[in-house]
Design a protein around this motif. Structure first.
Motif, PDB file in Angstrom:
ATOM      1  N   VAL A   2       0.951  -0.964  -0.117  1.00 26.70           N
ATOM      2  CA  VAL A   2       0.025  -0.284   0.130  1.00 26.70           C
ATOM      3  C   VAL A   2       0.680   1.393  -0.305  1.00 26.70           C
ATOM      4  O   VAL A   2       2.112   1.077   1.238  1.00 26.70           O
ATOM      5  CB  VAL A   2      -0.895   0.526   1.306  1.00 26.70           C
ATOM      6  CG1 VAL A   2      -2.050   1.718   1.515  1.00 26.70           C
ATOM      7  CG2 VAL A   2      -1.438  -1.451   1.008  1.00 26.70           C
ATOM      8  N   PRO A   3       1.292   2.330  -1.249  1.00 25.09           N
ATOM      9  CA  PRO A   3      -0.905   2.128  -1.813  1.00 25.09           C
ATOM     10  C   PRO A   3      -0.023   1.408  -3.494  1.00 25.09           C
ATOM     11  O   PRO A   3      -0.675   1.110  -4.056  1.00 25.09           O
ATOM     12  CB  PRO A   3      -0.614   3.999  -2.275  1.00 25.09           C
ATOM     13  CG  PRO A   3       0.871   4.211  -1.928  1.00 25.09           C
ATOM     14  CD  PRO A   3       1.279   3.265  -1.163  1.00 25.09           C
ATOM     15  N   GLY A   4       1.168   1.565  -3.158  1.00 25.89           N
ATOM     16  CA  GLY A   4       1.476   0.892  -5.000  1.00 25.89           C
ATOM     17  C   GLY A   4       1.147  -0.571  -5.727  1.00 25.89           C
ATOM     18  O   GLY A   4       0.697   0.072  -6.579  1.00 25.89           O
ATOM     19  N   LEU A   5       0.639  -1.711  -4.641  1.00 22.78           N
ATOM     20  CA  LEU A   5       0.786  -2.963  -5.242  1.00 22.78           C
ATOM     21  C   LEU A   5      -0.761  -2.858  -5.809  1.00 22.78           C
ATOM     22  O   LEU A   5      -1.541  -2.832  -6.795  1.00 22.78           O
ATOM     23  CB  LEU A   5       0.746  -3.530  -4.654  1.00 22.78           C
ATOM     24  CG  LEU A   5       0.905  -5.772  -4.933  1.00 22.78           C
ATOM     25  CD1 LEU A   5       1.508  -5.862  -5.894  1.00 22.78           C
ATOM     26  CD2 LEU A   5       1.586  -6.101  -4.301  1.00 22.78           C
ATOM     27  N   VAL A   6      -1.986  -1.964  -4.180  1.00 19.91           N
ATOM     28  CA  VAL A   6      -2.702  -2.231  -4.561  1.00 19.91           C
ATOM     29  C   VAL A   6      -3.346  -0.565  -6.029  1.00 19.91           C
ATOM     30  O   VAL A   6      -4.509  -1.236  -6.327  1.00 19.91           O
ATOM     31  CB  VAL A   6      -3.420  -0.963  -3.610  1.00 19.91           C
ATOM     32  CG1 VAL A   6      -4.895  -1.032  -3.296  1.00 19.91           C
ATOM     33  CG2 VAL A   6      -3.386  -2.287  -2.289  1.00 19.91           C
ATOM     34  N   VAL A   7      -2.511  -0.070  -6.524  1.00 27.61           N
ATOM     35  CA  VAL A   7      -2.979   1.110  -7.192  1.00 27.61           C
ATOM     36  C   VAL A   7      -2.778   0.008  -8.726  1.00 27.61           C
ATOM     37  O   VAL A   7      -3.966  -0.280  -9.318  1.00 27.61           O
ATOM     38  CB  VAL A   7      -2.062   2.205  -7.064  1.00 27.61           C
ATOM     39  CG1 VAL A   7      -1.901   2.505  -8.370  1.00 27.61           C
ATOM     40  CG2 VAL A   7      -2.860   2.959  -5.915  1.00 27.61           C
TER      41      VAL A   7
END
Length: 218
Positions: free
Chosen positions: A81-86
């Motif tokens: 979070v946040p990169g993988l979720v985005v």
């Protein structure tokens, strides 16, 4: 604003997430809970509120991303979070997750493979990266970070990126005003303060540019 007991359906509806992307997020949450038994990825007390506390916190970045952003770099990605979720929702451009912990890197790579999320995971300390080689050819770079460091430290880490025209969307807690006041002692900032979609009084700081003042150090 989402409440602390919002569930998966409420979160996906709130952010208008497609069925396919929501399925990837369900996969992510499932793997997060499995790996949490072995390594500390999120606060144990937040695991029963993972959709409202963590997934939604990542998703709220998306409406503020510039449409032409073609390289997102998540500093200290940790739990994703946040990169993988985005990246589970935004399928255009590059998403680079930067994490120094080998165990967390293993988690991020596992989730990317298992859940079909297109990301690049780099095991490195942020300060060791050469921005020119991370986002080669990118026209608009956006830096992401959540719960990594105080704002003055984030700005120092990001200085080489800002020098090449990057901007940032950084999560900050309810004491963000103190961090911002401290940072402006050393930096000239063009920054927007965006209210959080999550209960708790936090914000997203959209740092459009940052230039260290020549006469001071931070």
């Amino acid at each position: 604003m989402l409440s602390s007991d919002s569930d998966a359906d409420a979160v996906c509806r709130h952010f208008d997430v497609s069925r396919e992307s929501c399925a990837r997020l369900h996969c992510y949450v499932s793997e997060l809970k499995k790996w949490q038994r072995r390594i500390n990825l999120v606060g144990p007390g937040t695991l029963d509120r993972v959709w409202a506390r963590h997934v939604a916190d990542g998703l709220q970045v998306i409406p503020h991303l510039p449409r032409d952003a073609d390289c997102l770099v998540d500093f200290g990605s940790g739990s994703g979070v946040p990169g993988l979720v985005v990246a589970a929702v935004v399928n255009s451009g590059r998403v680079v997750l930067v994490e120094s912990s080998s165990k967390k890197v293993a988690f991020l790579r596992h989730v990317a493979r298992t859940c079909g999320i297109r990301v690049e995971v780099r095991q490195a300390r942020v300060e060791a990266l050469d921005p020119a080689t991370v986002c080669t050819g990118a026209k608009r770079i956006v830096l992401l970070a959540r719960a990594l460091a105080p704002l003055t430290r984030l700005l120092t880490l990001a200085a080489p990126w800002f020098a090449m025209g990057a901007e940032a969307l950084w999560h900050k807690g309810q004491d963000f005003d103190k961090e911002l006041k401290e940072a402006t002692r050393y930096w000239d900032l063009d920054v927007d303060i965006l209210p959080s979609e999550i209960e708790g009084g936090g914000v997203l700081l959209h740092v459009r540019s940052a230039k260290r003042r020549a006469q001071t150090q931070a």
